[in-house]
Write a protein that holds these residues in place. Structure first.
Motif, short mmCIF file in Angstrom:
data_model
loop_
_atom_site.label_atom_id
_atom_site.label_comp_id
_atom_site.label_asym_id
_atom_site.label_seq_id
_atom_site.Cartn_x
_atom_site.Cartn_y
_atom_site.Cartn_z
N THR A 55 0.85 -1.20 0.00
CA THR A 55 0.00 0.00 0.00
C THR A 55 0.88 1.25 0.00
O THR A 55 0.43 2.34 0.35
CB THR A 55 -0.94 0.02 1.22
OG1 THR A 55 -0.17 -0.05 2.42
CG2 THR A 55 -1.94 -1.13 1.16
N ASN A 56 2.12 1.09 -0.43
CA ASN A 56 3.09 2.17 -0.48
C ASN A 56 3.05 2.79 -1.87
O ASN A 56 3.31 2.11 -2.87
CB ASN A 56 4.48 1.62 -0.16
CG ASN A 56 5.54 2.69 -0.23
OD1 ASN A 56 5.88 3.16 -1.31
ND2 ASN A 56 6.07 3.06 0.93
N ILE A 57 2.75 4.07 -1.96
CA ILE A 57 2.62 4.75 -3.25
C ILE A 57 3.88 4.63 -4.08
O ILE A 57 3.82 4.42 -5.29
CB ILE A 57 2.22 6.24 -3.06
CG1 ILE A 57 2.00 6.92 -4.42
CG2 ILE A 57 3.25 7.00 -2.25
CD1 ILE A 57 0.88 6.38 -5.23
N TRP A 58 5.03 4.73 -3.44
CA TRP A 58 6.30 4.70 -4.19
C TRP A 58 6.54 3.33 -4.81
O TRP A 58 7.00 3.23 -5.95
CB TRP A 58 7.46 5.13 -3.31
CG TRP A 58 7.13 6.37 -2.53
CD1 TRP A 58 6.98 6.49 -1.18
CD2 TRP A 58 6.85 7.67 -3.05
NE1 TRP A 58 6.64 7.77 -0.84
CE2 TRP A 58 6.55 8.52 -1.97
CE3 TRP A 58 6.83 8.21 -4.33
CZ2 TRP A 58 6.23 9.86 -2.12
CZ3 TRP A 58 6.52 9.56 -4.49
CH2 TRP A 58 6.22 10.36 -3.40
N SER A 59 6.20 2.28 -4.08
CA SER A 59 6.35 0.92 -4.63
C SER A 59 5.39 0.70 -5.80
O SER A 59 5.77 0.15 -6.83
CB SER A 59 6.07 -0.12 -3.54
OG SER A 59 7.01 -0.04 -2.51
N ASN A 60 4.16 1.13 -5.63
CA ASN A 60 3.16 0.90 -6.68
C ASN A 60 3.45 1.72 -7.93
O ASN A 60 3.34 1.21 -9.05
CB ASN A 60 1.76 1.17 -6.13
CG ASN A 60 1.32 0.09 -5.17
OD1 ASN A 60 1.64 -1.08 -5.35
ND2 ASN A 60 0.61 0.48 -4.12
N LEU A 61 3.83 2.98 -7.76
CA LEU A 61 4.18 3.79 -8.94
C LEU A 61 5.45 3.27 -9.60
O LEU A 61 5.57 3.29 -10.83
CB LEU A 61 4.35 5.26 -8.55
CG LEU A 61 3.07 6.00 -8.18
CD1 LEU A 61 3.38 7.44 -7.81
CD2 LEU A 61 2.03 5.94 -9.28
N SER A 62 6.39 2.76 -8.82
CA SER A 62 7.61 2.18 -9.38
C SER A 62 7.29 0.94 -10.21
O SER A 62 7.89 0.72 -11.27
CB SER A 62 8.60 1.82 -8.28
OG SER A 62 9.06 2.97 -7.64
N PHE A 63 6.35 0.13 -9.74
CA PHE A 63 5.96 -1.05 -10.50
C PHE A 63 5.30 -0.65 -11.82
O PHE A 63 5.58 -1.23 -12.87
CB PHE A 63 5.03 -1.95 -9.68
CG PHE A 63 4.74 -3.26 -10.35
CD1 PHE A 63 5.74 -4.18 -10.59
CD2 PHE A 63 3.45 -3.57 -10.75
CE1 PHE A 63 5.47 -5.38 -11.22
CE2 PHE A 63 3.17 -4.78 -11.37
CZ PHE A 63 4.18 -5.69 -11.60
N GLU A 64 4.45 0.38 -11.79
CA GLU A 64 3.87 0.90 -13.04
C GLU A 64 4.97 1.32 -14.01
O GLU A 64 4.93 0.97 -15.19
CB GLU A 64 2.98 2.12 -12.77
CG GLU A 64 1.57 1.83 -12.44
CD GLU A 64 0.72 3.09 -12.54
OE1 GLU A 64 -0.47 2.93 -12.83
OE2 GLU A 64 1.23 4.22 -12.35
N ASP A 65 5.92 2.09 -13.52
CA ASP A 65 7.03 2.54 -14.36
C ASP A 65 7.82 1.36 -14.92
O ASP A 65 8.22 1.35 -16.09
CB ASP A 65 7.99 3.45 -13.58
CG ASP A 65 7.43 4.84 -13.36
OD1 ASP A 65 6.44 5.21 -14.03
OD2 ASP A 65 7.99 5.57 -12.53
N TRP A 66 8.07 0.37 -14.08
CA TRP A 66 8.82 -0.81 -14.53
C TRP A 66 8.09 -1.50 -15.67
O TRP A 66 8.71 -1.88 -16.67
CB TRP A 66 9.05 -1.76 -13.36
CG TRP A 66 9.88 -2.93 -13.75
CD1 TRP A 66 11.24 -3.01 -13.75
CD2 TRP A 66 9.41 -4.18 -14.26
NE1 TRP A 66 11.64 -4.23 -14.22
CE2 TRP A 66 10.54 -4.98 -14.55
CE3 TRP A 66 8.14 -4.71 -14.49
CZ2 TRP A 66 10.43 -6.26 -15.05
CZ3 TRP A 66 8.04 -5.99 -15.01
CH2 TRP A 66 9.18 -6.75 -15.27
N ILE A 67 6.77 -1.66 -15.53
CA ILE A 67 6.00 -2.30 -16.61
C ILE A 67 6.15 -1.49 -17.89
O ILE A 67 6.42 -2.05 -18.97
CB ILE A 67 4.51 -2.44 -16.21
CG1 ILE A 67 4.35 -3.48 -15.11
CG2 ILE A 67 3.66 -2.82 -17.44
CD1 ILE A 67 2.95 -3.53 -14.51
N LEU A 68 5.95 -0.18 -17.80
CA LEU A 68 6.04 0.67 -19.00
C LEU A 68 7.39 0.59 -19.69
O LEU A 68 7.48 0.61 -20.91
CB LEU A 68 5.73 2.12 -18.64
CG LEU A 68 4.27 2.42 -18.34
CD1 LEU A 68 4.12 3.82 -17.78
CD2 LEU A 68 3.42 2.26 -19.59
#
Length: 143
Positions: free
Chosen positions: A18-31
């Protein structure tokens, strides 16, 4: 259905963070790292209290940054853009990744509905003709 002539694989990820930085990082990694030519990805995630601003937005114009910090909310920028939104544990974020040439808003929304209905069938989520997600054909879900 979610598959098309070009899409051969559907992947659904549900974040345990539920950590914003982890979740946004995962989005970036996918992209940056996933070839979306033959697959579609649905990423389901939640965050603790956070104001998320879009790529080209000024946080000082979009939110009361000092109040957010005082209230214990993070302020984060989403590289993929979008408007300023508030996240907390009471909402579910759904990110759909697909190749540009295969983008279809209705099909993407239907994929979200199908995944959530599979897990929580009592929701009875559908997509209407205006591309809104409805719960039990009556209540609009913000998408």
């Amino acid at each position: 259905m979610w598959l098309s002539n070009s899409v051969k694989e559907i992947v659904v990820y549900k974040s345990i963070s539920t950590n914003i930085w982890s979740n946004l990082s995962f989005e970036d990694w996918i992209l940056k790292n996933v070839d979306l030519s033959f697959r579609r990805i649905l990423f389901l995630w939640r965050n603790t209290r956070t104001v998320v601003i879009g790529r080209h937005q000024n946080p000082w114009l979009e939110a009361d940054v000092c109040a957010a910090r005082r209230l214990g909310a993070s302020v984060a920028r989403r590289r993929s853009g979008g408007g300023t939104v508030y996240h907390d544990l009471g909402n579910l974020n759904c990110s759909v990744f697909t190749h540009r040439s295969d983008y279809d808003r209705r099909r993407n929304l239907q994929m979200v509905c199908d995944a959530l209905n599979h897990r929580w069938g009592q929701l009875e989520l559908t997509v209407n003709e205006h591309h809104d997600i409805l719960c039990r054909g009556r209540w609009k879900v913000r998408a």
